[in-house]
Structure formats: C-alpha cells, structure tokens
Design a protein around this motif. Structure first.
Motif, short mmCIF file in Angstrom:
data_model
loop_
_atom_site.label_atom_id
_atom_site.label_comp_id
_atom_site.label_asym_id
_atom_site.label_seq_id
_atom_site.Cartn_x
_atom_site.Cartn_y
_atom_site.Cartn_z
N LEU A 1 0.83 -1.20 0.00
CA LEU A 1 0.00 0.00 0.00
C LEU A 1 0.87 1.26 0.00
O LEU A 1 0.57 2.23 -0.71
N GLU A 2 1.95 1.25 0.77
CA GLU A 2 2.86 2.40 0.80
C GLU A 2 3.49 2.62 -0.58
O GLU A 2 3.61 3.77 -1.03
N HIS A 3 3.90 1.53 -1.24
CA HIS A 3 4.48 1.63 -2.58
C HIS A 3 3.47 2.22 -3.56
O HIS A 3 3.81 3.10 -4.36
N LEU A 4 2.23 1.74 -3.48
CA LEU A 4 1.19 2.23 -4.38
C LEU A 4 0.93 3.71 -4.17
O LEU A 4 0.87 4.49 -5.14
N LYS A 5 0.79 4.12 -2.93
CA LYS A 5 0.51 5.53 -2.64
C LYS A 5 1.67 6.43 -3.06
O LYS A 5 1.47 7.57 -3.50
N LYS A 6 2.89 5.91 -2.94
CA LYS A 6 4.08 6.70 -3.27
C LYS A 6 4.16 6.99 -4.76
O LYS A 6 4.61 8.07 -5.17
N HIS A 7 3.71 6.03 -5.59
CA HIS A 7 3.88 6.17 -7.03
C HIS A 7 2.57 6.34 -7.81
O HIS A 7 2.60 6.41 -9.04
N ILE A 8 1.46 6.42 -7.11
CA ILE A 8 0.17 6.46 -7.80
C ILE A 8 0.02 7.71 -8.66
O ILE A 8 -0.74 7.73 -9.63
N HIS A 9 0.80 8.76 -8.33
CA HIS A 9 0.72 10.00 -9.11
C HIS A 9 1.19 9.80 -10.56
O HIS A 9 0.92 10.64 -11.43
#
Length: 216
Positions: free
Chosen positions: A6-14
C-alpha cells in the motif's frame, strides 16, 4: 493489501492517469489475468486495477480486500468497489455463486442482458428465485442478491419491493377500468399493473377470469 504494498502504491500512484468514476487507468495498458482481474505495472510491482481505483477513490484497503459488489471482476468503477475483510469477501463470493469453477474461473456467469431479463421476471412474475436461478443456470442465492440490489445494481431497472408496494386492494371501479383496458388491447398487462399499483399476475388473473368474475 499489506502495508508495504500500500505504501508503494501511494508513493507512485501520481504516475498513473486514473479515471476513478469509470475504473480506468488511462496511461497504461492493463492485461487480463486468467482469474479475471486487470493488472498494471507500477515501479517494478504489479497491482490489480481495482486496487488502484479503490485507493485513488479514497477507500481504506490496509489489510483488507477490494470486493466487486456486482460480482463482475471487470467492472472497476469506484461505485462497484468496497473494502472488506477476507472473510466478508469469501462470504460474498459464496452467497452469489462466484467461487471459481471450471474454464470461467473468476468471471461472472451472467451477462448484462441476462440480468435485465432476470429483473423483468422478478418484477413481473411470481417465480421463485430458485426457479429463475435454474432458468439461467445459477443458484437461487445469485438471484436473491440481484433481487435485493446487492449485485448488478447498475444494470436495468430497480427491483420493486412487492411486499411494500403491492398491498393495495382494488376497487370494483378500478377492476371495471382494468377490464376495459384489457379488452381494448392497447397497452400491456405490465403497464396496466403499474397504473393501478398491483402485480402483473393480478392483472392476468382478472383477464383469465380467475378473480373478480362478478364484476363486468
């Protein structure tokens, strides 16, 4: 989804161009896995599209599973997604006959056209959910979920709650009008039923002389 993913996804979702409402990733070409989920790559990790849509749409999916409310794994609209526990996700799949079976693993067994017909039968006949299920080779639980708008709520008409909407008793004057409309044969029994707030079987019973025979 676990905390690390989830942290990885939120970090790169932009980096993703996301259409949350329609459940689409516009700047990636997703690929379809045999289990029926669309996947995309994001900075050396693979994510399911519905997980990305859920996070982008504000759902809290930490240590939870993203469930497709209508049972269709290809429908990733945010309105069709909910964050649930694994137990809740399994129960939803079990109750709606969505557990993996044969060559159609992971893909909803019903088409939108079939669901529209099922809703018509639920609204216009007194057939049981079990009988309708047999007609479409699905379980009665699947039909029940459609009946109560727990699944496929985005397709076709809403199901009428017959218990609350069809308690009206007809008057002799109304029955005379119904018989007149039936004799004129200009509108359907379904339309007549809606006009008078009763079921189609009520109208059919009048037409076939099974009820209100004393009224001309």
């Amino acid at each position: 989804m676990n905390a690390e993913r989830l942290e990885h996804l939120k970090k790169h979702i932009h980096l993703l161009d996301i259409d949350v409402e329609n459940g689409l990733i516009l700047n990636r070409k997703p690929y379809l896995r045999p289990k029926g989920y669309y996947l995309v790559g994001l900075k050396n990790k693979i994510f399911r599209v519905h997980e990305i849509i859920a996070v982008s749409g504000g759902l809290n999916i930490l240590n939870k599973t993203v469930n497709h409310i209508d049972g269709n794994r290809l429908n990733n609209r945010i309105s069709n997604l909910e964050a649930v526990s694994k137990e809740e996700n399994f129960r939803h799949a079990f109750e709606n006959d969505l557990l993996a079976k044969g060559s159609k693993i992971g893909i909803s067994k019903l088409t939108e056209k079939q669901v529209i017909e099922i809703k018509r039968l639920l609204n216009e006949t007194n057939l049981s959910t079990a009988k309708i299920g047999k007609m479409f080779n699905v379980s009665g639980n699947t039909i029940s979920a459609i009946k109560h708008n727990r699944t496929w709520s985005h397709v076709g008409n809403k199901i009428i709650n017959k218990e609350t909407n069809y308690k009206k008793k007809l008057t002799e004057t109304e029955v005379k009008k119904i018989k007149q409309l039936l004799s004129e044969n200009t509108i359907t029994q379904s339309e007549i039923a809606k006009m008078f707030g009763v079921t189609v079987p009520n109208i059919s019973s009048i037409k076939n002389g099974k009820s209100w025979t004393h009224v001309n």
